[in-house]
Design an enzyme around this catalytic site. Structure first.
Site, PDB file in Angstrom:
ATOM      1  N   ASP A  84       0.828  -1.210   0.000  1.00 54.26           N
ATOM      2  CA  ASP A  84       0.000   0.000   0.000  1.00 54.26           C
ATOM      3  C   ASP A  84       0.860   1.257   0.000  1.00 54.26           C
ATOM      4  OD1 ASP A  84      -2.641  -1.294   0.178  1.00 54.26           O
ATOM      5  OD2 ASP A  84      -1.872  -2.032   2.086  1.00 54.26           O
ATOM      6  N   GLY A  95      -1.620  -4.382   4.256  1.00 55.40           N
ATOM      7  CA  GLY A  95      -2.781  -4.741   5.059  1.00 55.40           C
ATOM      8  C   GLY A  95      -4.075  -4.111   4.609  1.00 55.40           C
ATOM      9  N   GLU A 103       0.659 -12.587   5.232  1.00 58.70           N
ATOM     10  CA  GLU A 103       1.682 -11.987   4.363  1.00 58.70           C
ATOM     11  C   GLU A 103       3.000 -11.837   5.115  1.00 58.70           C
ATOM     12  OE1 GLU A 103      -1.292  -9.330   1.508  1.00 58.70           O
ATOM     13  OE2 GLU A 103      -0.332  -8.402   3.249  1.00 58.70           O
TER      14      GLU A 103
END
Length: 217
Positions: A84, A95, A103
């Site tokens: 992100d 997330g 992950e």
């Protein structure tokens, strides 16, 4: 090129890192979905994949790619996932898709972590994207109060239950100048499962699509 075409292009570039790799760690998200589609074309040359989410598992299986248990596989050679936010030190915020715990486990168990993203994910300082924190449900309010003490504004991601049956707090208004220190501090809060800072174990290779060009750093 459209945003989706950029994601497709950078996903294709990651194939270079999985040549002769029998078992691949596979992350979650829209960019990774393109990578999975490419894996389908070469499934005859791989033994399978370790998946970071239920959604990725379903997608891999639908394309005929075996999904393997990390406990049985052990150390992975390569893990491919998105992000992100990405800073110049290859430290990440992850997330947004609520798959951060699995992950992080796969990243920790992998020799090489290849992060793929479009150029919009690159930042000088992490924190504009709200930092996800996965928490045990009964600890949500307590953890939120502790996160406020660290300078953040946590917001419960209502309606979101992770694959591990936990809740997500998205922490706004952070200017993360020392990602490792903040990752360590949040890890110490009782009730926290995982924080979406990948700083102690950053990416090894970052591939971003900048216009028509793939940039590696």
């Amino acid at each position: 090129m459209t945003q989706d075409e950029l994601k497709q292009k950078v996903a294709q570039a990651a194939l270079e890192y999985i040549k002769d790799v029998p078992v691949i760690g596979v992350g979650t998200g829209s960019t990774v979905n393109h990578f999975i589609n490419y894996l389908a074309d070469m499934k005859g040359s791989i033994d399978g994949a370790v998946s970071s989410s239920v959604g990725t598992t379903e997608r891999l299986k639908s394309l005929g790619i075996p999904v393997l248990d990390l406990n049985e596989v052990g150390t992975l050679e390569v893990y491919v996932d998105g992000a992100d936010e990405i800073n110049p030190h290859k430290q990440l915020i992850k997330g947004g898709g609520a798959a951060l715990t699995r992950e992080k486990i796969i990243a920790a168990a992998s020799k090489t972590f290849v992060c793929i993203a479009d150029d919009s994910k690159r930042v000088d300082v992490l924190g504009k994207f709200p930092l996800p924190v996965e928490v045990i449900p009964m600890s949500r309010s307590y953890v939120a109060r502790e996160l406020v003490k660290l300078g953040g504004q946590p917001v419960w991601r209502e309606g979101c239950v992770t694959d591990n049956h936990n809740h997500i707090l998205d922490v706004h208004n952070l200017n993360i100048l020392d990602p490792i220190k903040l990752e360590q501090a949040i890890n110490q809060i009782t009730g926290v499962i995982t924080v979406g800072l990948f700083a102690m174990r950053p990416a090894d290779v970052v591939l971003v699509c900048q216009g028509e060009t793939i940039v590696k750093f």
